[in-house]
Design an enzyme around this catalytic site. Sequence first.
Site, PDB file in Angstrom:
ATOM      1  CD  GLN A   1      -6.880  -4.551   3.985  1.00 55.57           C
ATOM      2  OE1 GLN A   1      -7.813  -5.284   4.307  1.00 55.57           O
ATOM      3  NE2 GLN A   1      -7.079  -3.279   3.670  1.00 55.57           N
TER       4      GLN A   1
ATOM      5  CB  CYS B   1      -3.630   3.036  -1.767  1.00 53.36           C
ATOM      6  SG  CYS B   1      -4.838   4.320  -1.494  1.00 53.36           S
TER       7      CYS B   1
ATOM      8  CG  HIS C   1      -1.915   0.970   1.382  1.00 49.44           C
ATOM      9  ND1 HIS C   1      -1.683   2.275   1.734  1.00 49.44           N
ATOM     10  CD2 HIS C   1      -3.250   0.862   1.191  1.00 49.44           C
ATOM     11  CE1 HIS C   1      -2.834   2.931   1.758  1.00 49.44           C
ATOM     12  NE2 HIS C   1      -3.801   2.107   1.435  1.00 49.44           N
TER      13      HIS C   1
ATOM     14  CE  LYS D   1      -7.387  -0.168   6.037  1.00 49.79           C
ATOM     15  NZ  LYS D   1      -8.055   0.134   4.779  1.00 49.79           N
TER      16      LYS D   1
ATOM     17  CG  ASP E   1       0.573  -2.252   6.148  1.00 46.14           C
ATOM     18  OD1 ASP E   1      -0.370  -2.418   6.939  1.00 46.14           O
ATOM     19  OD2 ASP E   1       0.475  -1.558   5.118  1.00 46.14           O
TER      20      ASP E   1
END
Length: 406
Positions: free
Chosen positions: A203, A364, A123, A226, A200
């Site tokens: 998600q 993104c 991202h 999220k 990261d």
Amino acid sequence: VVLFDHQALRDQFPALKQTIGDHPLCYLDTAATSQKPQVVIDAMNEYYQFNNANVHRAAHQLSTRATQQYEAVRLQVTDFINASQSQEVIFTHGTTESINMVAFGLTSQIKANDVILIDTAAHHANIVPWQELAKRTGAVIKPIPLTADAQLDITAFEQLLLLKPKVVAISHVSNALGTVNPINELVAKAKAVGALTLVDGAQAVAHLSVDVQQIDCDFYVFSGHKMYGPTGVGILYGRYKQLDQLTPMLTGGEMIKTVSFNRTVFGALPNRLEAGTPAIAEVIGLGAAISFLLQLPREQLLAHEQQLMQYLQQQLQKLGDIELYGIAPINVGAVAFNLQGEHHQDVGILLDQQAVAVRCGHHCAMPLMASLNLNGCCRASIGIYTNKQDVDQFIHALNAVKELLL
Ligand code: PMP
């Protein structure tokens, strides 16, 4: 086999009960932001109605309550990701801010020509802050290439590790493709050459059980919105020693021990990295989201999402004239596709007319799109509340789009 009452779970998400035009809302944009259960909305309202006060200045009852609630969530997050201590959990405003804090905070530790490895599927939030760090320091960014089937190329990664990178910043799960990186293996290999690792997890946390000690990364970042919590709150987890060495990106109130015009001494973690009034209501909302998730049968929910994802992929394949991207034995949360020869935006608009919410564009992740030779694609993404009817409504709508356009 889903043994729990899935409809009862879904009923706790008020936004999902609406119709748009003649159709029930079919929300397949959870990867952009999840819907929120009533308990999260209530927790935030309750804070504003009864406990609203600033934290950490507890000279009165309301402030004491607000501080207790706020700090209780830090302990919840500590357990949720299995951090070794609560000072390793920093409240931020989201994944983007968390990564910026690390990339900024490392400035004095990075020199010209130091190598920073990043994931091609990343991202933009896990690309641009590193580019800015490289501009400030003269460091060099190297992307880790993907294989022909859009998975991180481990052999190429091993080659890049010969450059002895200072930082390896990778995603746990790709937001555009739902592909899952073998994170334990990647982190172990990066550590073996002495790199700092940032994962990261934006998600991942809603869909997988995350244990930061097991992953053994230096930093792990994610956003509340999220994972069924509110927008405006995120987490920066860091190994104590590494967090303590970051230069604070924000300075001011709350993060100091003493201030005089001659000399200011910063406070200890976690306050040192939490300058200013935090997003108190949002942190409390995040706490409610974690409690909500933990009282559900997590294993069964993960299995439910996996089954649904497979069903979704099969139905898309069956439809025909569809290109799917990054399909792997396991995709988490999202599936990326295009209707052959059609522009993704057209498909998105026509789906929206049938109350189907998907995301279309570059997600993104422009370098990823470039590596797939695409200018964009559509993405359908699911969460714990998604059911088979959602998938069927989506496929039915997509079939209508196909008949209209092809
Ligand atoms: N990384 C990934 C993998 C994401 O999916 C997102 C959100 N789309 C972000 C970073 C940025 O998160 P936020 O916008 O909440 O800061």
